[in-house]
Design a protein around this motif. Structure first.
Motif, mmCIF file in Angstrom:
data_model
loop_
_atom_site.group_PDB
_atom_site.id
_atom_site.type_symbol
_atom_site.label_atom_id
_atom_site.label_comp_id
_atom_site.label_asym_id
_atom_site.label_seq_id
_atom_site.Cartn_x
_atom_site.Cartn_y
_atom_site.Cartn_z
ATOM 1 N N ALA A 37 72.671 1.615 65.557
ATOM 2 C CA ALA A 37 72.535 2.307 66.790
ATOM 3 C C ALA A 37 73.024 3.717 66.764
ATOM 4 C CB ALA A 37 72.908 1.463 67.885
ATOM 5 N N THR A 38 74.334 3.818 66.220
ATOM 6 C CA THR A 38 74.875 5.045 66.231
ATOM 7 C C THR A 38 74.233 5.938 65.116
ATOM 8 O OG1 THR A 38 77.270 4.266 66.234
ATOM 9 C CG2 THR A 38 77.042 6.063 65.343
ATOM 10 N N PHE A 39 73.830 5.731 64.091
ATOM 11 C CA PHE A 39 72.812 6.168 63.153
ATOM 12 C C PHE A 39 71.675 7.003 63.832
ATOM 13 C CE2 PHE A 39 75.361 5.325 59.404
ATOM 14 C CZ PHE A 39 74.668 6.058 58.485
ATOM 15 N N ALA A 40 71.101 5.914 64.661
ATOM 16 C CA ALA A 40 69.754 6.175 65.415
ATOM 17 C C ALA A 40 69.780 7.464 66.247
ATOM 18 C CB ALA A 40 69.139 4.950 66.170
ATOM 19 N N ALA A 41 71.148 7.072 67.394
ATOM 20 C CA ALA A 41 71.515 8.270 68.183
ATOM 21 C C ALA A 41 71.894 9.504 67.464
ATOM 22 C CB ALA A 41 72.839 7.644 69.031
ATOM 23 N N PHE A 42 72.520 9.598 66.500
ATOM 24 C CA PHE A 42 73.026 10.677 66.052
ATOM 25 C C PHE A 42 71.813 11.320 65.216
ATOM 26 C CE2 PHE A 42 77.443 10.019 65.675
ATOM 27 C CZ PHE A 42 78.210 11.078 66.248
ATOM 28 N N PHE A 43 70.640 10.606 64.807
ATOM 29 C CA PHE A 43 69.294 11.354 64.271
ATOM 30 C C PHE A 43 68.673 12.096 65.207
ATOM 31 C CE2 PHE A 43 69.147 8.071 60.844
ATOM 32 C CZ PHE A 43 69.424 8.797 59.752
ATOM 33 N N VAL A 44 68.729 11.298 66.416
ATOM 34 C CA VAL A 44 68.052 11.920 67.796
ATOM 35 C C VAL A 44 68.770 13.408 68.272
ATOM 36 C CG1 VAL A 44 67.420 11.512 70.349
ATOM 37 C CG2 VAL A 44 67.076 9.583 68.600
ATOM 38 N N PHE A 45 70.115 13.282 68.091
ATOM 39 C CA PHE A 45 70.829 14.653 68.666
ATOM 40 C C PHE A 45 70.626 15.506 67.523
ATOM 41 C CE2 PHE A 45 74.876 16.746 68.032
ATOM 42 C CZ PHE A 45 74.997 17.570 69.209
ATOM 43 N N VAL A 46 70.768 15.255 66.172
ATOM 44 C CA VAL A 46 70.616 16.303 65.182
ATOM 45 C C VAL A 46 69.007 16.782 65.150
ATOM 46 C CG1 VAL A 46 70.594 16.685 62.735
ATOM 47 C CG2 VAL A 46 72.183 15.285 63.716
ATOM 48 N N GLY A 47 67.995 15.927 65.483
ATOM 49 C CA GLY A 47 66.822 16.438 65.367
ATOM 50 C C GLY A 47 66.498 17.383 66.806
ATOM 51 N N ASN A 48 66.913 17.203 67.748
ATOM 52 C CA ASN A 48 66.897 17.942 69.082
ATOM 53 C C ASN A 48 67.738 19.541 68.773
ATOM 54 O OD1 ASN A 48 65.298 16.402 70.583
ATOM 55 N ND2 ASN A 48 66.694 15.233 71.451
ATOM 56 N N MET A 49 68.840 19.286 68.284
ATOM 57 C CA MET A 49 69.476 20.396 67.965
ATOM 58 C C MET A 49 68.946 21.443 67.184
ATOM 59 S SD MET A 49 72.355 20.388 69.943
ATOM 60 C CE MET A 49 71.092 19.759 71.206
ATOM 61 N N GLY A 50 67.987 20.863 66.177
ATOM 62 C CA GLY A 50 67.405 21.676 65.123
ATOM 63 C C GLY A 50 66.160 22.419 65.958
#
Length: 383
Positions: free
Chosen positions: A263-276
């Motif tokens: 779940a941590t991986f998935a949440a960080f993927f979402v965060f990084v994707g949005n920051m980009g």
């Protein structure tokens, strides 16, 4: 009223138990408020990394529940004689085993047995030193392979490196780490004020023989996972095989998977994707990272831990080699630089609660020394 209090306590316990997951969820939620969910979200999560992590964790949980790793450690402790030899054997066990069974599994499995064996010596200093060496060994041995730790698996997948390219990249640092570990144990791994006793009946005693059939099943799943890592087999097939093995052979293995990490991986993927997708943020972070990938990765790992740092920085650089080396070396340093380090600390604190301060001081000093040595090696290699 009591229900509200209970809910507050539950929330506090959840935050205390997994602060990294909570931070990832909060960051993901904030980023979703800035960038409303749309079809682009479907491309954020690296399903290959999630699937491979799930498969490997299922295999390791299954083998651990069978006592395979504990039996191997008991055999080693039964033949180790002398404080220095025992310390070296435990350190090398953590170093080499972490390359295949991951750094956290190596520490979860072997540190409790090490504490049991070291208890026969009666030396608090040697016990703290050995556990510190085992922790450093697990974190550094795991950097040699894509399956050694979560950030390696992700970065290996994202970079599209071959296994040979990855191994050659990390080989000098792995050999340097091994040399430093052996030297440190040779000089400091002694207990001058005590004599070596037996490893203790509990540590060296034989245990019930695990089911050969189950071992073969989990070994087959692990082989599938390695084939998927080498891109010889679709990761979806390995996930299906791991689930099937868990359902048929040991459902408890599926229950012991670290779903919080997934779940941590998935949440960080979402965060990084949005920051980009936020131009100002993307430009700022990319400018800060560009040309300083290794230094930023090491620094970010000290406060975020190296897994979140790898996911975050991967969205802003294409220098995969520097990022891989940086996040692996960044696992040295603070107690949270690699979350696996907390495993050793918690287990030692249970056995030797009065030695916690001594352990943290020793851990920090040795981690700083190893980090400095490997950064010097990086400069010598022309980094």
């Amino acid at each position: 009223m009591f229900a509200a209090v209970r809910r507050r306590l539950d929330v506090r316990e959840f935050v205390r138990k997994d602060p990294v997951l909570v931070a990832a969820l909060v960051l993901a939620a904030i980023s979703c408020a800035v960038v409303p969910p749309d079809a682009a979200y479907l491309a954020y999560v690296d399903l290959r990394t999630i699937g491979m992590l799930f498969s490997l964790m299922t295999v390791m949980a299954g083998l651990s529940r069978l006592g395979v790793f504990s039996a191997a450690c008991r055999r080693l402790l039964a033949v180790a004689r002398g404080p220095r030899r025992l310390c070296l054997a435990l350190t090398l066990l953590a170093f080499f085993s972490s390359m295949l069974i991951t750094n956290d599994v190596a520490l979860v499995t072997f540190v409790p047995l090490a504490l049991l064996a070291l208890g026969a010596l009666g030396s608090e200093r040697l016990t703290c030193f050995t556990v510190v060496m085992m922790t450093i060994a697990a974190n550094l041995g795991s950097m040699f392979t894509p399956v050694g730790n979560p950030q390696n698996l992700y970065l290996y997948s994202a970079s599209h490196m071959s296994l040979i390219e990855f191994a050659l990249l990390m080989l000098p640092y792995t050999l340097g780490a091994l040399a430093c570990l052996v030297a440190a144990v040779f000089v400091f791994g002694r207990a001058s004020d005590v004599e070596m006793a037996t490893c203790g009946p509990s540590a060296a005693a034989s245990c019930e023989r695990p089911s050969t059939v189950r071992i073969v099943v989990w070994a087959a799943v692990f082989l599938c996972a390695l084939c998927s890592v080498a891109r010889l087999l679709p990761f979806q097939a390995t996930v299906a095989v791991a689930i099937a093995a868990g359902v048929i052979v040991d459902r408890g293995a599926l229950a012991h998977v670290d779903y919080a990490l997934l779940a941590t991986f998935a949440a960080f993927f979402v965060f990084v994707g949005n920051m980009g997708r936020i131009e100002a943020v993307d430009t700022f972070i990319a400018g800060m990272v560009n040309g300083h990938e290794l230094a930023v990765a090491v620094g970010a790992s000290q406060v975020l831990s190296n897994v979140p740092a790898a996911i975050l920085l991967s969205g802003f650089t294409a220098d995969w080699s520097a990022l891989i080396v940086g996040t692996n070396l960044g696992g040295l340093g603070t107690l949270i630089a690699s979350m696996a380090s907390l495993i050793s600390y918690k287990q030692l604190a249970l056995v030797l609660p009065r030695a916690k301060s001594r352990y943290v001081a020793m851990f920090t000093a040795w981690n700083a020394a190893f980090l400095a040595a490997l950064l010097v090696l990086h400069m010598v290699l022309g980094g």
